[in-house]
Structures are given as C-alpha cells and as structure tokens.
Design a protein around this motif. Structure first.
Motif, PDB file in Angstrom:
ATOM      1  N   GLY A  30       9.149   4.452 -11.411  1.00  0.00           N
ATOM      2  CA  GLY A  30       9.739   4.146 -10.109  1.00  0.00           C
ATOM      3  C   GLY A  30      10.676   2.955 -10.203  1.00  0.00           C
TER       4      GLY A  30
ATOM      5  N   LEU B 207       3.256  12.459 -18.248  1.00  0.00           N
ATOM      6  CA  LEU B 207       1.844  12.060 -18.350  1.00  0.00           C
ATOM      7  C   LEU B 207       1.245  11.966 -16.959  1.00  0.00           C
ATOM      8  CD1 LEU B 207      -0.547  10.801 -20.078  1.00  0.00           C
ATOM      9  CD2 LEU B 207       0.381   8.565 -19.401  1.00  0.00           C
ATOM     10  N   ASP B 208       0.061  12.567 -16.779  1.00  0.00           N
ATOM     11  CA  ASP B 208      -0.713  12.290 -15.577  1.00  0.00           C
ATOM     12  C   ASP B 208      -1.715  11.203 -15.953  1.00  0.00           C
ATOM     13  OD1 ASP B 208      -2.327  12.061 -13.419  1.00  0.00           O
ATOM     14  OD2 ASP B 208      -2.990  14.148 -13.377  1.00  0.00           O
TER      15      ASP B 208
ATOM     16  N   VAL C  52      10.169  -0.339  -9.877  1.00  0.00           N
ATOM     17  CA  VAL C  52       9.720  -1.495 -10.665  1.00  0.00           C
ATOM     18  C   VAL C  52       9.846  -1.181 -12.160  1.00  0.00           C
ATOM     19  CG1 VAL C  52       7.742  -2.976 -11.182  1.00  0.00           C
ATOM     20  CG2 VAL C  52       8.184  -2.269  -8.807  1.00  0.00           C
ATOM     21  N   SER C  53       9.429   0.023 -12.522  1.00  0.00           N
ATOM     22  CA  SER C  53       9.494   0.433 -13.933  1.00  0.00           C
ATOM     23  C   SER C  53      10.934   0.382 -14.450  1.00  0.00           C
ATOM     24  CB  SER C  53       8.932   1.853 -14.052  1.00  0.00           C
ATOM     25  OG  SER C  53       9.228   2.391 -15.299  1.00  0.00           O
TER      26      SER C  53
ATOM     27  N   PHE D  89       9.654  -1.323  -1.242  1.00  0.00           N
ATOM     28  CA  PHE D  89       8.989  -0.713  -2.401  1.00  0.00           C
ATOM     29  C   PHE D  89       8.186   0.457  -1.874  1.00  0.00           C
ATOM     30  CE2 PHE D  89       4.597  -2.310  -2.218  1.00  0.00           C
ATOM     31  CZ  PHE D  89       4.726  -3.393  -1.387  1.00  0.00           C
TER      32      PHE D  89
ATOM     33  N   PHE E 204       5.626 -10.265  -8.758  1.00  0.00           N
ATOM     34  CA  PHE E 204       5.977 -11.579  -8.197  1.00  0.00           C
ATOM     35  C   PHE E 204       4.833 -12.121  -7.357  1.00  0.00           C
ATOM     36  CE2 PHE E 204       8.069 -15.200  -6.719  1.00  0.00           C
ATOM     37  CZ  PHE E 204       9.164 -15.408  -7.519  1.00  0.00           C
ATOM     38  N   ASP E 205       4.346 -11.265  -6.403  1.00  0.00           N
ATOM     39  CA  ASP E 205       3.195 -11.708  -5.630  1.00  0.00           C
ATOM     40  C   ASP E 205       2.270 -10.529  -5.395  1.00  0.00           C
ATOM     41  OD1 ASP E 205       5.423 -10.841  -4.169  1.00  0.00           O
ATOM     42  OD2 ASP E 205       4.933 -11.991  -2.385  1.00  0.00           O
TER      43      ASP E 205
ATOM     44  N   ARG F  98       4.467  10.893 -14.310  1.00  0.00           N
ATOM     45  CA  ARG F  98       4.101  12.244 -13.869  1.00  0.00           C
ATOM     46  C   ARG F  98       5.321  13.165 -13.933  1.00  0.00           C
ATOM     47  NH1 ARG F  98       0.986  11.761  -8.411  1.00  0.00           N
ATOM     48  NH2 ARG F  98       2.993  10.906  -7.796  1.00  0.00           N
ATOM     49  N   THR F  99       6.465  12.658 -13.510  1.00  0.00           N
ATOM     50  CA  THR F  99       7.686  13.477 -13.508  1.00  0.00           C
ATOM     51  C   THR F  99       8.588  12.973 -14.641  1.00  0.00           C
ATOM     52  OG1 THR F  99       7.461  13.425 -11.105  1.00  0.00           O
ATOM     53  CG2 THR F  99       9.505  14.351 -11.964  1.00  0.00           C
TER      54      THR F  99
ATOM     55  N   MET G 221      -4.056   9.953 -14.488  1.00  0.00           N
ATOM     56  CA  MET G 221      -5.448  10.146 -14.080  1.00  0.00           C
ATOM     57  C   MET G 221      -6.228  10.875 -15.180  1.00  0.00           C
ATOM     58  SD  MET G 221      -5.341   8.587 -11.315  1.00  0.00           S
ATOM     59  CE  MET G 221      -6.803   8.856 -10.314  1.00  0.00           C
TER      60      MET G 221
ATOM     61  N   GLN H  44      -4.017   4.354 -10.099  1.00  0.00           N
ATOM     62  CA  GLN H  44      -4.166   4.702 -11.525  1.00  0.00           C
ATOM     63  C   GLN H  44      -4.797   3.585 -12.361  1.00  0.00           C
ATOM     64  OE1 GLN H  44      -0.772   5.914 -10.176  1.00  0.00           O
ATOM     65  NE2 GLN H  44      -2.221   7.544  -9.731  1.00  0.00           N
TER      66      GLN H  44
ATOM     67  N   PRO I 212      -1.364   1.732  -7.666  1.00  0.00           N
ATOM     68  CA  PRO I 212      -2.666   1.072  -7.816  1.00  0.00           C
ATOM     69  C   PRO I 212      -3.820   2.059  -8.047  1.00  0.00           C
ATOM     70  CG  PRO I 212      -1.463   0.141  -5.959  1.00  0.00           C
ATOM     71  CD  PRO I 212      -0.657   1.308  -6.443  1.00  0.00           C
TER      72      PRO I 212
ATOM     73  N   THR J 212       9.735  -7.884  -9.177  1.00  0.00           N
ATOM     74  CA  THR J 212       8.448  -7.373  -9.697  1.00  0.00           C
ATOM     75  C   THR J 212       8.588  -6.945 -11.159  1.00  0.00           C
ATOM     76  OG1 THR J 212       8.035  -6.514  -7.478  1.00  0.00           O
ATOM     77  CG2 THR J 212       6.548  -5.789  -9.216  1.00  0.00           C
TER      78      THR J 212
ATOM     79  N   GLY K 218       4.671   5.109 -15.412  1.00  0.00           N
ATOM     80  CA  GLY K 218       5.284   5.058 -14.075  1.00  0.00           C
ATOM     81  C   GLY K 218       6.784   4.912 -14.236  1.00  0.00           C
TER      82      GLY K 218
HETATM   83  P1  NDP Z   1       7.226   3.936  -7.121  1.00  0.00           P
HETATM   84  O1  NDP Z   1       6.505   4.792  -6.135  1.00  0.00           O
HETATM   85  O2  NDP Z   1       8.710   3.805  -7.055  1.00  0.00           O
HETATM   86  O3  NDP Z   1       6.868   4.439  -8.604  1.00  0.00           O
HETATM   87  C1  NDP Z   1       5.581   4.790  -8.985  1.00  0.00           C
HETATM   88  C2  NDP Z   1       5.695   5.662 -10.211  1.00  0.00           C
HETATM   89  O4  NDP Z   1       4.376   5.990 -10.646  1.00  0.00           O
HETATM   90  C3  NDP Z   1       6.413   6.988  -9.954  1.00  0.00           C
HETATM   91  O5  NDP Z   1       7.273   7.237 -11.023  1.00  0.00           O
HETATM   92  C4  NDP Z   1       5.263   7.997  -9.937  1.00  0.00           C
HETATM   93  O6  NDP Z   1       5.593   9.270 -10.363  1.00  0.00           O
HETATM   94  C5  NDP Z   1       4.332   7.371 -10.945  1.00  0.00           C
HETATM   95  N1  NDP Z   1       2.989   7.912 -10.806  1.00  0.00           N
HETATM   96  C6  NDP Z   1       2.265   8.070  -9.668  1.00  0.00           C
HETATM   97  N2  NDP Z   1       1.099   8.658  -9.945  1.00  0.00           N
HETATM   98  C7  NDP Z   1       1.084   8.877 -11.288  1.00  0.00           C
HETATM   99  C8  NDP Z   1       0.157   9.463 -12.173  1.00  0.00           C
HETATM  100  N3  NDP Z   1      -1.011   9.956 -11.756  1.00  0.00           N
HETATM  101  N4  NDP Z   1       0.477   9.524 -13.484  1.00  0.00           N
HETATM  102  C9  NDP Z   1       1.663   9.044 -13.940  1.00  0.00           C
HETATM  103  N5  NDP Z   1       2.573   8.481 -13.138  1.00  0.00           N
HETATM  104  C10 NDP Z   1       2.292   8.396 -11.834  1.00  0.00           C
HETATM  105  O7  NDP Z   1       6.529   2.496  -7.062  1.00  0.00           O
HETATM  106  P2  NDP Z   1       7.188   1.063  -7.326  1.00  0.00           P
HETATM  107  O8  NDP Z   1       7.997   1.127  -8.569  1.00  0.00           O
HETATM  108  O9  NDP Z   1       7.770   0.572  -6.066  1.00  0.00           O
HETATM  109  O10 NDP Z   1       5.862   0.190  -7.582  1.00  0.00           O
HETATM  110  C11 NDP Z   1       5.169   0.267  -8.820  1.00  0.00           C
HETATM  111  C12 NDP Z   1       3.933  -0.626  -8.759  1.00  0.00           C
HETATM  112  O11 NDP Z   1       4.321  -1.970  -8.535  1.00  0.00           O
HETATM  113  C13 NDP Z   1       2.966  -0.276  -7.615  1.00  0.00           C
HETATM  114  O12 NDP Z   1       1.655  -0.358  -8.102  1.00  0.00           O
HETATM  115  C14 NDP Z   1       3.216  -1.357  -6.592  1.00  0.00           C
HETATM  116  O13 NDP Z   1       2.070  -1.606  -5.797  1.00  0.00           O
HETATM  117  C15 NDP Z   1       3.515  -2.528  -7.507  1.00  0.00           C
HETATM  118  N6  NDP Z   1       4.260  -3.624  -6.857  1.00  0.00           N
HETATM  119  C16 NDP Z   1       3.855  -4.908  -7.116  1.00  0.00           C
HETATM  120  C17 NDP Z   1       4.524  -5.974  -6.560  1.00  0.00           C
HETATM  121  C18 NDP Z   1       4.163  -7.373  -6.934  1.00  0.00           C
HETATM  122  O14 NDP Z   1       4.932  -8.295  -6.636  1.00  0.00           O
HETATM  123  N7  NDP Z   1       3.042  -7.631  -7.606  1.00  0.00           N
HETATM  124  C19 NDP Z   1       5.658  -5.779  -5.641  1.00  0.00           C
HETATM  125  C20 NDP Z   1       6.077  -4.399  -5.514  1.00  0.00           C
HETATM  126  C21 NDP Z   1       5.371  -3.361  -6.087  1.00  0.00           C
HETATM  127  P3  NDP Z   1       6.235  10.378  -9.347  1.00  0.00           P
HETATM  128  O15 NDP Z   1       7.614   9.898  -9.132  1.00  0.00           O
HETATM  129  O16 NDP Z   1       6.143  11.640 -10.083  1.00  0.00           O
HETATM  130  O17 NDP Z   1       5.393  10.337  -8.099  1.00  0.00           O
END
Ligand code: NDP
Length: 401
Positions: free
Chosen positions: A10, A60-61, A12-13, A183, A142-143, A35-36, A63, A88, A86, A347, A8
């Motif tokens: 995004g 990487l996908d 958080v990553s 987020f 965090f939560d 994925r991207t 899934m 994945q 979630p 996070t 991932g």
């Molecule tokens: P983003 O949407 O910014 O990032 C998600 C990333 O996952 C994107 O890079 C996306 O790729 C990638 N992705 C999605 N599907 C796939 C796949 N099939 N294979 C590979 N990569 C994939 O999300 P956030 O960074 O905001 O959140 C990340 C996680 O953190 C989530 O699960 C969210 O629920 C969790 N979270 C938890 C919190 C906590 O306090 N516990 C608080 C906030 C978030 P692409 O860009 O290509 O779509």
C-alpha cells in the motif's frame, strides 16, 4: 548489508521500499510480497524508474503462516517488515519465529472484529522471541514510532524524568476532495470513531470520540483544531515511562472531515458489525472503504505540510522544563521524491529506518520492543539524513490545555 522481505503493497510500503532502494549499502536485496502481486509490481516498476534498483515481487496471503515461512526461506530474508494491516501482525510474528528471522511493524495487532488497539497480544510474544534470539520491533512508523523515539531522546538528553507528554499530530495538507482519509480508510475510521482515552494519575480517562477540541498553532502549518483521541502508543508510553502522570494524543481534523465522519457514523456506515445486504453478509466499514478515494492516489493532489511531535514536561536537576520536539514534512516535496503524500512518507521512512537499525546491528537485543525502549540516537540521526529532519525547542511552561 542485509536482505529484507516487505509484506504489504500500500501507500506506506511504497515509500519504505523506495527509501530502502535509496540505501543499497544497508538493504542489499529487497523482496516485496502482498495479497495482490500487481500492486507489488507497480511499486517495483516505480522504484526501478526512480533508483535503478530491482525489487523482487511475490503474491502472498500473510494469514497463511506456512506460505510466509516458505517465502522467507526462499528469499533468505533476515528481517520481515510488516506493512500490511494490523490484522496480519500475529501471523507474521508466528512466521518469523518459525523461520528464525527478525520482525518489524508500524501498527499494533487488532482483531478484525473488534477495534481494540492493545499491545498485550504482541507483548505475549516476548519470551518466544527472546528464546530464539530474535528481535521484534513494534510500531516503527511516525506515531507510534518517531514520537516514541522523540520521548526517549528527550529523556536521554534533556530530562531526568517525564511528568507529562502530549503527542500532537497535525496534517495541514489539503487534497481538494470533500472527504478522503490519508491512510487506509478502514483503519483510520476505526481509530477516530473509538472513544477518546488518555492516561492520568495512574488510570485511563475515557471521553466520547471527538468531544474535546483545542486550537494549537503548529510550526510550519499555523493554527488548527486538534481533538483528543486514543492512540496505541499511550499504552506503551505509560508502561515504559511509569512515572508519567499524564499522557495524551491529539490529532487535527478539519470541520468537513468531522461532519462527514459524524454523518457516516450516525447512519451506521462506520460499523464493523456484519449486516446482510441482498442476501450477502457485508461489513459497512469495509464497503465504505471500497467507495472512498484510495489514499495512495492522493499524492499528486495534496498540498501543505504535516507537523507531528511531542510536548514533554519533566524535571532536570530538580527544575521543571518543557520541550517541544517535532518534524515538519511537505506533501509536495514527498511526492516529488517518492510519488507519495506526506502521511505515507512520514510512516514509510521510519519503517525503513527501523529496518536499518536492525540490519545495521543498532537494535539487536532479542525480544519484543516498542520504539521508546530502544536507544534513540542512531535512529534520530537517520531521521535527519533520510528526509524527516526534526527540531527541538524549550517552551516557557507546560501546555495549558
Ligand atoms: P494500505 O491499505 O494502503 O496497504 C495495505 C497493504 O497490505 C495492501 O497492499 C494489502 O493488499 C496488503 N494486505 C492486506 N491484507 C493482506 C494479507 N492478508 N496478506 C498480504 N497482504 C495483505 O495501508 P497503508 O499503506 O496505509 O498502511 C500500512 C500499515 O501502516 C497499516 O498497518 C497502518 O495501520 C500502518 N500505519 C501506521 C502509521 C504510523 O504512524 N505508525 C501511520 C499510517 C499507517 P491488497 O491491496 O490486496 O488489499
């Protein structure tokens, strides 16, 4: 000390990978797949600029279990940190079992077509992880995450038992946009439009979404309206602290946010049921995500602080006591350090610390664990040194709301 594969790319990553790079004695190699691939490359370039550390990137996908297993084998990662979505979670847990490596995530599995927020799918992996001698850590954000560890720390150091717990999540930040989620919009809107649910006297109590509002004076932020919501850690907290009489989760929202969500919900834009548009099937909430601001882009615009923590009441040596334990985090300071706002920071840092706990050998018990089941002390120490310092204060009385 250890090789890690982060999945991932995004908001958080980006934070987690920056913080891993800032701790090279723990994270000897960082591999980043999503994925991207270009999003991984962007994070790697930022990390290189800020820390000098090289991050290897891959498409990487997640899934595709076979592809993930192959990548784990190529990278020789010891731990997969799932910072994708979630949806994945189970596929990545399957890949970890097959490749023989540990697993960590920040959010519980959800089927894409139902907003369920339940742990049973992931808890069902307990025996398989145990048999393979592997560790899976669930919800190291965090939560859930820090707030769960806070509860365990209070239990270990301040109380003999917990009678009630309120998790209070306040984002006092302002990004200047009329409406933006801080987020992933799809996940955020699924959470806030779901009915509120809390645990009381051995049962779930359900109330309509956003129907129970309370004003609370948050340290470092000031008074904000917070709303009773369902949040996934309630299920694990009431399971792992079975004596708890009441467990609730509250999150702050401004009036403008509530108005926008209400309108979007009334007109069907938050639905996860497919509709046919121009001959093509689309999911309204996914289309909405496409047109909303990207939370990753909000960092530079967001000012103010978050304050997230627990108010916990319980008995100590026969006397009732109440503690408030929390962290205050400043959006602009986070942006200056890693180029992200505080919601991604709060996070991503715990995801890095959870990963450090596994790689350093603090959390190695085979099985599938929620954060409150693990020893809190080393994790709490790292919060203080890695950018999320916490404070605990004793309150005069339990919460009155
Ligand atoms: P983003 O949407 O910014 O990032 C998600 C990333 O996952 C994107 O890079 C996306 O790729 C990638 N992705 C999605 N599907 C796939 C796949 N099939 N294979 C590979 N990569 C994939 O999300 P956030 O960074 O905001 O959140 C990340 C996680 O953190 C989530 O699960 C969210 O629920 C969790 N979270 C938890 C919190 C906590 O306090 N516990 C608080 C906030 C978030 P692409 O860009 O290509 O779509």
């Amino acid at each position: 000390m250890g090789k890690v594969l982060v999945v991932g790319a995004g908001g958080v990553s980006s934070v987690a990978v920056h913080k891993m790079a800032m701790n090279p004695e723990i994270f000897s190699e960082i591999h980043l797949a999503s994925r991207t691939k270009s999003k991984c490359d962007d994070i790697a370039a930022e990390v290189k600029k800020r820390t000098g550390v090289e991050v290897q990137t891959y498409a990487l996908d997640a899934m595709d279990v076979g592809a993930t297993v192959a990548l784990i084998n190529t990278t020789e990662a010891e731990l997969v940190v799932n910072l994708a979505l979630p949806y994945q979670d189970l596929k990545l847990m399957d890949a970890c079992l097959e490749a023989g490596v540990n697993y960590l995530d920040t959010a519980n599995y959800e089927p894409e077509d139902e907003a369920k927020f339940e742990y049973h799918w992931q808890w069902a992996y307990q025996d398989r992880f145990k048999e393979k001698g592997l560790t899976a850590i669930l919800g190291s954000g965090f939560d859930p995450g820090v707030t769960s560890v806070f509860a365990t720390w209070i239990m270990k150091h301040k109380l003999d038992s917990i009678r009630q717990i309120d998790v209070l999540d306040c984002n006092g930040g302002d990004n200047g946009m009329p409406f933006a989620t801080n987020f992933n919009p799809e996940i955020n809107i699924r959470e806030v439009t779901a009915p509120a649910r809390h645990w009381e006297n051995g049962d779930w109590v359900e109330t309509p979404a956003m129907s129970h509002k309370v004003a609370f004076d948050f340290p470092g932020v000031g008074e904000k309206n917070m709303y009773l919501m369902y949040h996934e850690e309630l299920e694990s907290l009431k399971t792992h602290f079975p004596e708890v009489e009441r467990a609730r989760f509250w999150m702050t929202f401004g009036d403008a946010y509530i108005n926008h969500v209400t309108v979007l919900q009334n007109i069907g834009m938050t639905s996860i049921e497919p509709v046919v548009h121009d001959g093509k099937e689309i999911i309204p909430l996914q289309f909405l995500k496409t047109v909303l601001p990207d939370p990753g882009e909000l960092g530079a615009k967001t000012k103010g602080k978050t304050c997230i923590g627990d108010v916990v009441t319980g008995a100590k040596d026969g006397e009732e006591k109440t503690f408030y334990i929390y962290n205050i985090c400043d959006h602009e300071e986070c942006y200056a350090e890693v180029g992200s706002q505080a919601v991604a920071y709060t996070t991503g840092v715990p995801a890095m610390i959870g990963a450090a706990m596994v790689l350093k050998g603090n959390w190695t018990e085979p099985g599938v664990w929620n954060m409150e089941q693990l020893d809190p002390d080393a994790f709490m120490e790292m919060l203080n040194t890695q950018g999320l310092p916490w404070q605990v204060e004793e309150l005069d009385a339990p919460v009155s709301f």
